[in-house]
Design a protein around this motif. Structure first.
Motif, PDB file in Angstrom:
ATOM      1  N   THR A   1      14.983  24.316  62.368  1.00  0.00           N
ATOM      2  CA  THR A   1      14.343  24.267  61.055  1.00  0.00           C
ATOM      3  C   THR A   1      15.231  24.885  59.986  1.00  0.00           C
ATOM      4  N   MET A   2      15.794  26.054  60.276  1.00  0.00           N
ATOM      5  CA  MET A   2      16.679  26.712  59.308  1.00  0.00           C
ATOM      6  C   MET A   2      17.919  25.865  59.031  1.00  0.00           C
ATOM      7  N   ALA A   3      18.517  25.330  60.086  1.00  0.00           N
ATOM      8  CA  ALA A   3      19.742  24.549  59.917  1.00  0.00           C
ATOM      9  C   ALA A   3      19.498  23.299  59.080  1.00  0.00           C
ATOM     10  N   PHE A   4      18.422  22.568  59.375  1.00  0.00           N
ATOM     11  CA  PHE A   4      18.147  21.339  58.624  1.00  0.00           C
ATOM     12  C   PHE A   4      17.656  21.634  57.212  1.00  0.00           C
TER      13      PHE A   4
ATOM     14  N   LYS B   1      31.379  22.377  50.285  1.00  0.00           N
ATOM     15  CA  LYS B   1      29.983  22.017  50.545  1.00  0.00           C
ATOM     16  C   LYS B   1      29.846  20.965  51.632  1.00  0.00           C
ATOM     17  N   ARG B   2      30.748  19.972  51.622  1.00  0.00           N
ATOM     18  CA  ARG B   2      30.594  18.891  52.595  1.00  0.00           C
ATOM     19  C   ARG B   2      30.749  19.420  54.015  1.00  0.00           C
TER      20      ARG B   2
ATOM     21  N   PHE C   1      25.841  22.605  59.273  1.00  0.00           N
ATOM     22  CA  PHE C   1      24.416  22.907  59.446  1.00  0.00           C
ATOM     23  C   PHE C   1      23.650  21.682  59.937  1.00  0.00           C
ATOM     24  N   ASP C   2      24.068  20.493  59.486  1.00  0.00           N
ATOM     25  CA  ASP C   2      23.436  19.270  59.981  1.00  0.00           C
ATOM     26  C   ASP C   2      23.691  19.121  61.477  1.00  0.00           C
ATOM     27  N   ALA C   3      24.895  19.489  61.924  1.00  0.00           N
ATOM     28  CA  ALA C   3      25.223  19.404  63.358  1.00  0.00           C
ATOM     29  C   ALA C   3      24.368  20.353  64.177  1.00  0.00           C
ATOM     30  N   ILE C   4      24.108  21.553  63.636  1.00  0.00           N
ATOM     31  CA  ILE C   4      23.242  22.504  64.336  1.00  0.00           C
ATOM     32  C   ILE C   4      21.823  21.938  64.456  1.00  0.00           C
ATOM     33  N   GLY C   5      21.319  21.387  63.347  1.00  0.00           N
ATOM     34  CA  GLY C   5      19.988  20.786  63.382  1.00  0.00           C
ATOM     35  C   GLY C   5      19.931  19.600  64.327  1.00  0.00           C
TER      36      GLY C   5
ATOM     37  N   VAL D   1      27.362  20.621  68.868  1.00  0.00           N
ATOM     38  CA  VAL D   1      27.848  21.007  67.534  1.00  0.00           C
ATOM     39  C   VAL D   1      29.370  20.913  67.474  1.00  0.00           C
ATOM     40  N   SER D   2      30.036  21.407  68.508  1.00  0.00           N
ATOM     41  CA  SER D   2      31.503  21.372  68.540  1.00  0.00           C
ATOM     42  C   SER D   2      32.023  19.943  68.526  1.00  0.00           C
TER      43      SER D   2
END
Length: 209
Positions: free
Chosen positions: A11-14, A87-88, A94-98, A181-182
């Protein structure tokens, strides 16, 4: 406990991912909240629709809504520009974590509900990518899941690892998430991509020469 941890991390990541996209598009505070919330909870909504679960369950997650709200508020009002200079790349991270967290969570959800492997994979992929798809559409962007660069395939691999029982403890879930994520970050940095029909035809022409 495992379920709660995955929920909070995803939730935080997305929420951060959606907020970063909104800031890139120069949306106002409402736009930041809207994009953040749909990114954080869109995948769960898709999952519940797919697995025939009550959509109302999404609205019973008051703690997660609070977590997302606080996260986006901090990102909007605190001057993080010195941290988010790229930013990108931060958005992708963070998108990868989500993506990884919710793909694992969605697959676990399907496994615990007793669904077959096909549903585990689809559940993992839609939970991991659903929020991002809505976010990109609202931001007027082509959804990442449709890009040539590898995105949803990492969610498929994660869901299969859950479905086949390769990962079945908290530490194994964490290692699986770190691995996804990696791989996602490496695919962006090095431009890894899945083949297209154009690539295949180009290679075929080369062989005919």
């Amino acid at each position: 406990m495992t379920w709660d941890i995955l929920n909070i991390i995803g939730t935080m990541a997305f929420a951060i991912s959606g907020a970063i996209v909104a800031l890139e598009e120069e949306y106002d505070l409402f736009g930041v909240y809207l994009l953040g919330f749909v990114t954080a909870f869109g995948g769960g909504t898709f999952r519940n629709l797919l697995l025939d679960l009550p959509i109302s369950d999404i609205w019973n997650q008051s703690m997660l809504f609070t977590v997302a709200f606080i996260t986006m508020t901090l990102l909007f009002f605190i001057p993080f520009h010195w941290v988010l200079g790229f930013k990108r790349l931060w958005g992708v991270f963070f998108d990868a974590i989500g993506l990884a967290t919710f793909a694992v969570q969605g697959a676990l959800f399907a496994v615990m509900a007793g669904y077959p492997m096909s549903a585990v994979i689809v559940g993992g992929v839609l939970t991991g990518t659903g929020g991002g798809m809505i976010r990109d559409l609202l931001a007027g962007r082509k959804p990442l899941v449709l890009h040539q660069e590898i995105y949803a395939m990492w969610a498929v691999i994660g869901a299969m690892a859950i479905g086949f029982g390769v990962a079945d403890t908290m530490w194994q879930y964490i290692l699986l998430i770190v691995g996804i994520v990696s791989l996602r970050m490496l695919s962006v940095i090095y431009g890894w991509s899945l083949p297209t029909r154009f690539d295949w035809l180009k290679q075929l022409r080369k062989l005919k020469r």
